[in-house]
Design an enzyme around this catalytic site. Structure first.
Site, PDB file in Angstrom:
ATOM      1  N   GLU A  82      20.154   4.596  20.680  1.00  0.00           N
ATOM      2  CA  GLU A  82      20.166   5.029  22.116  1.00  0.00           C
ATOM      3  C   GLU A  82      19.599   6.642  22.091  1.00  0.00           C
ATOM      4  O   GLU A  82      19.034   7.103  22.966  1.00  0.00           O
ATOM      5  CB  GLU A  82      21.503   5.203  22.804  1.00  0.00           C
TER       6      GLU A  82
ATOM      7  N   LYS B 212      20.441  10.748  38.885  1.00  0.00           N
ATOM      8  CA  LYS B 212      19.756  11.347  39.707  1.00  0.00           C
ATOM      9  C   LYS B 212      18.059  11.187  39.701  1.00  0.00           C
ATOM     10  O   LYS B 212      17.613  10.924  40.738  1.00  0.00           O
ATOM     11  CB  LYS B 212      19.657  13.127  39.594  1.00  0.00           C
TER      12      LYS B 212
ATOM     13  N   CYS C  46      28.084   1.972  16.180  1.00  0.00           N
ATOM     14  CA  CYS C  46      29.085   2.911  15.295  1.00  0.00           C
ATOM     15  C   CYS C  46      30.467   2.483  15.480  1.00  0.00           C
ATOM     16  O   CYS C  46      30.864   1.604  14.738  1.00  0.00           O
ATOM     17  CB  CYS C  46      28.681   4.348  15.862  1.00  0.00           C
ATOM     18  N   TYR C  47      31.272   3.189  16.048  1.00  0.00           N
ATOM     19  CA  TYR C  47      32.618   2.862  16.385  1.00  0.00           C
ATOM     20  C   TYR C  47      32.836   1.398  16.990  1.00  0.00           C
ATOM     21  O   TYR C  47      33.482   0.561  16.406  1.00  0.00           O
ATOM     22  CB  TYR C  47      33.314   3.654  17.391  1.00  0.00           C
TER      23      TYR C  47
ATOM     24  N   GLY D 196      32.485   6.148  19.369  1.00  0.00           N
ATOM     25  CA  GLY D 196      33.742   6.901  19.681  1.00  0.00           C
ATOM     26  C   GLY D 196      33.947   7.924  18.929  1.00  0.00           C
ATOM     27  O   GLY D 196      33.553   7.783  17.592  1.00  0.00           O
TER      28      GLY D 196
ATOM     29  N   SER E 208      22.762  17.745  54.068  1.00  0.00           N
ATOM     30  CA  SER E 208      22.512  18.964  53.726  1.00  0.00           C
ATOM     31  C   SER E 208      20.993  19.472  53.429  1.00  0.00           C
ATOM     32  O   SER E 208      20.663  20.621  53.573  1.00  0.00           O
ATOM     33  CB  SER E 208      23.198  19.409  52.445  1.00  0.00           C
ATOM     34  N   GLY E 209      20.207  18.228  53.153  1.00  0.00           N
ATOM     35  CA  GLY E 209      18.996  18.621  52.845  1.00  0.00           C
ATOM     36  C   GLY E 209      18.808  18.513  51.241  1.00  0.00           C
ATOM     37  O   GLY E 209      17.350  18.508  50.942  1.00  0.00           O
ATOM     38  N   GLY E 210      19.826  18.549  50.329  1.00  0.00           N
ATOM     39  CA  GLY E 210      19.636  18.253  49.073  1.00  0.00           C
ATOM     40  C   GLY E 210      18.991  17.075  48.772  1.00  0.00           C
ATOM     41  O   GLY E 210      19.029  15.993  49.634  1.00  0.00           O
ATOM     42  N   VAL E 211      18.874  16.671  47.438  1.00  0.00           N
ATOM     43  CA  VAL E 211      17.906  15.596  47.383  1.00  0.00           C
ATOM     44  C   VAL E 211      18.744  14.320  47.461  1.00  0.00           C
ATOM     45  O   VAL E 211      18.579  13.259  48.239  1.00  0.00           O
ATOM     46  CB  VAL E 211      17.554  15.396  45.797  1.00  0.00           C
ATOM     47  N   ASP E 212      20.191  14.309  47.271  1.00  0.00           N
ATOM     48  CA  ASP E 212      20.945  13.074  47.404  1.00  0.00           C
ATOM     49  C   ASP E 212      21.398  12.755  48.574  1.00  0.00           C
ATOM     50  O   ASP E 212      21.288  11.475  49.252  1.00  0.00           O
ATOM     51  CB  ASP E 212      22.073  13.164  46.430  1.00  0.00           C
ATOM     52  N   SER E 213      21.783  13.570  49.521  1.00  0.00           N
ATOM     53  CA  SER E 213      22.050  13.408  51.172  1.00  0.00           C
ATOM     54  C   SER E 213      20.764  13.008  51.928  1.00  0.00           C
ATOM     55  O   SER E 213      20.833  12.145  52.641  1.00  0.00           O
ATOM     56  CB  SER E 213      22.877  14.550  51.639  1.00  0.00           C
ATOM     57  N   SER E 214      19.404  13.701  51.365  1.00  0.00           N
ATOM     58  CA  SER E 214      18.357  13.264  51.893  1.00  0.00           C
ATOM     59  C   SER E 214      17.916  11.883  51.775  1.00  0.00           C
ATOM     60  O   SER E 214      17.525  11.148  52.994  1.00  0.00           O
ATOM     61  CB  SER E 214      17.432  14.130  51.653  1.00  0.00           C
TER      62      SER E 214
ATOM     63  N   HIS F  31      22.756   5.036  15.740  1.00  0.00           N
ATOM     64  CA  HIS F  31      22.544   5.165  17.052  1.00  0.00           C
ATOM     65  C   HIS F  31      21.125   4.846  17.601  1.00  0.00           C
ATOM     66  O   HIS F  31      20.292   5.717  17.825  1.00  0.00           O
ATOM     67  CB  HIS F  31      22.976   6.670  17.678  1.00  0.00           C
TER      68      HIS F  31
END
Ligand code: XMP
Length: 513
Positions: free
Chosen positions: A172, A369, A83-84, A56, A224-230, A170
């Site tokens: 990560e 994604k 860290c924090y 943080g 819509s045809g976008g990746v997520d809605s498809s 860190h």
């Protein structure tokens, strides 16, 4: 109650918090980011295998520093403080944390002094990434020092009896050479997790949950045809079959042949019936004479809701709306402070569920994604479809600067197709996160043959990014730029100049409007 092995990441405001969650999931372990203010009871109910306290930006002694609900440290659940998070642990167990004279930022080499479960197989002297202001000068009670660096004599600590570990650096961040190993050690050796978070398991569970939730009632999907809605539509179809009603609104602002290709892809591969609404004229009439970007966005958002709602009214027994909301969207909206500036109004199907009294189904609320892409592929959506570049809801309207007319959209569609085809031809499409063309609202002088031209300018944009929040412009080879510029100017009537956008985000944004 979670049926997975789950690791909770408590967020103390680090810019790397999402990265921690990602690194855990890459090991096929489920992780979830929660605000640091979460109650102990809520944590117990989630039955996590381990808890990570993130870094943080503040000092643990700042007045407004986010505090740890210290009862968490007494739950007997394995803990890793980063860290924090480490400083919170040290403070709780009566160690001494002091502000450093100078913030330590960058690479350091660690020397392992005690082989704790967390770092026992970590290469000595390997590089770690530091970014901290405070540091620990006195060890907390019953803890051992496990590693040090030149500037941080106490850089890894542990109390094996309590299963509490902490790192000043860190793990990560990719710069920490052995970071992946350290996260793995925490997950599998300290927390004893099973790697049970796989796309296949996710699909199976999502289908069961969706079936249970919808109980044979109808679900509407704005496709819509976008990746997520498809991917959401295909998952829903697998779960509820005929009870899914997909509506595709063609707003006239799509890429060339986009609506046709989307509908064909779904019919061919999934036998998915889609109601296709051609509303191009309506959208364009509403956008007449509008040039202000936010006004365009609002008109498109509202018109979409209106069109979609009119169609949905025809199905009076619909109870749910499915949305492809992703994890970063959820976190963004949860953490956005009230004082934050609105940069752009993003257009999704926001506003619809309340207006139509629909309940929401968001199967990807917990996913990133690329995880949705993996699931899409596993569900049988073609690779090239799942890995397409993102496309904004308001479509070409925010790439046709100035007034949006059918002619200007058509011109941009032709340019866009040449640009995208060229990226495929040079085999670089999948190396780029997002690429598109922008039609500028100015004309410049050119010469074609012996004649003067006075025509439009196209700006090309190509960026790499992980989540769209920051972005770097893509460094094309000159050969590509030369090829694509010639091809556009020669083939698209009305364009006599092509420029390349070399701005990163921030301070620019990805789209121009
Ligand atoms: P900006 O321009 O804000 O874009 O840097 C970040 C990413 O978001 C996409 N974008 C949108 N996506 N609805 C969407 O679903 C929108 O209204 C919208 N506006 C921008 C943009 O293409 C980029 O990937």
């Amino acid at each position: 109650m979670n049926i997975h092995n789950t690791i909770i990441v408590l967020d103390f405001g680090s810019q790397y918090t999402q990265l921690i969650a990602r690194r855990i999931r890459e090991q096929n372990v489920h992780s979830i980011i929660l605000p640091s203010s979460i109650s102990v009871q809520e944590i117990i109910e989630m039955n996590p295998k381990g808890i990570i306290l993130s870094g943080g930006p503040t000092s643990v002694y700042d007045n407004n520093a986010p505090q740890l609900n210290e009862a968490i440290l007494e739950l007997n659940i394995p803990i890793l403080g980063i860290c924090y998070g480490m400083q919170l642990i040290a403070k709780h167990f009566n160690g001494k944390v002091v502000p450093a004279e100078k913030r330590e930022y960058g690479k350091a080499n660690i020397e392992i002094t005690n082989k704790s479960l967390l770092i026992n197989n970590v290469e000595n002297n390997s590089v770690v990434w530091m970014s901290h202001g405070d540091y620990i000068t006195e060890l907390p009670k019953d803890f051992s020092v496990d590693a040090k660096t030149e500037n941080s004599p106490i850089c890894a600590i542990s109390n094996a009896n309590k299963n509490i570990y902490a790192l000043q650096f860190h793990p990560e961040v990719a710069h920490t050479k052995e970071g992946k190993k350290i996260i793995k050690n925490f997950l599998f050796d300290v927390c004893k997790c099973q790697p049970d978070w796989t796309p296949a398991n996710f699909i199976e569970e999502a289908i069961t949950n969706i079936k249970e939730k919808t109980k044979n009632r109808k679900v509407l999907c704005a496709l819509s045809g976008g990746v997520d809605s498809s991917v959401a539509a295909v998952l829903m179809q697998k779960a509820i079959g005929e009870n899914l009603i997909c509506v595709h609104v063609d707003n006239g602002l799509m890429r060339k042949n986009e609506s046709k290709n989307v509908i064909e892809m779904f019919e061919k591969n999934f036998n998915l019936k889609i109601i296709h609404i051609d509303a191009g004229e309506l959208f364009l009439s509403r956008l007449k004479n509008v040039i202000e970007p936010e006004e365009k966005r609002k008109i498109i958002g509202n018109t979409f809701i209106e069109v979609f709602e009119n169609e949905a009214k025809k199905f009076d027994d619909v109870e749910y709306l499915v949305q492809g909301t992703l994890y970063p969207d959820v976190i963004e909206s949860a953490s956005a402070g009230s004082g934050s500036h609105k940069i752009k109004t993003h257009h999704n199907v926001g506003g619809l569920p309340e207006k139509m009294n629909l309940k929401l189904i968001e199967p990807f609320r917990e996913l990133f994604k690329d995880e949705v892409r993996q699931i899409g592929e596993l569900l049988g959506i073609p690779h090239e479809f799942v890995h397409r570049h993102p496309f904004p809801g308001p479509g070409l309207a925010v790439r046709v600067l100035g007034e949006v007319t059918k002619e200007r959209c058509d011109l941009l569609r032709d340019v866009d197709q040449i640009f995208i085809d060229s990226l495929h031809k040079f085999d670089i499409y999948y190396k780029i996160w997002q690429a598109f063309a922008v039609l500028l609202p100015i004309q410049t002088v050119g010469v074609m043959g012996d004649a003067r031209t006075y025509e439009s300018v196209i700006a090309l944009r190509a960026v790499n990014s992980t989540d769209g929040m920051t972005a770097d412009w893509y460094k094309f080879e000159n050969e590509f730029l030369e090829y694509v510029s010639n091809k556009i100017i020669r083939n698209v009537t009305g364009v006599n100049r092509v420029v390349y956008d070399i701005s990163s985000k921030p301070p620019s944004t990805i789209e121009w409007e």
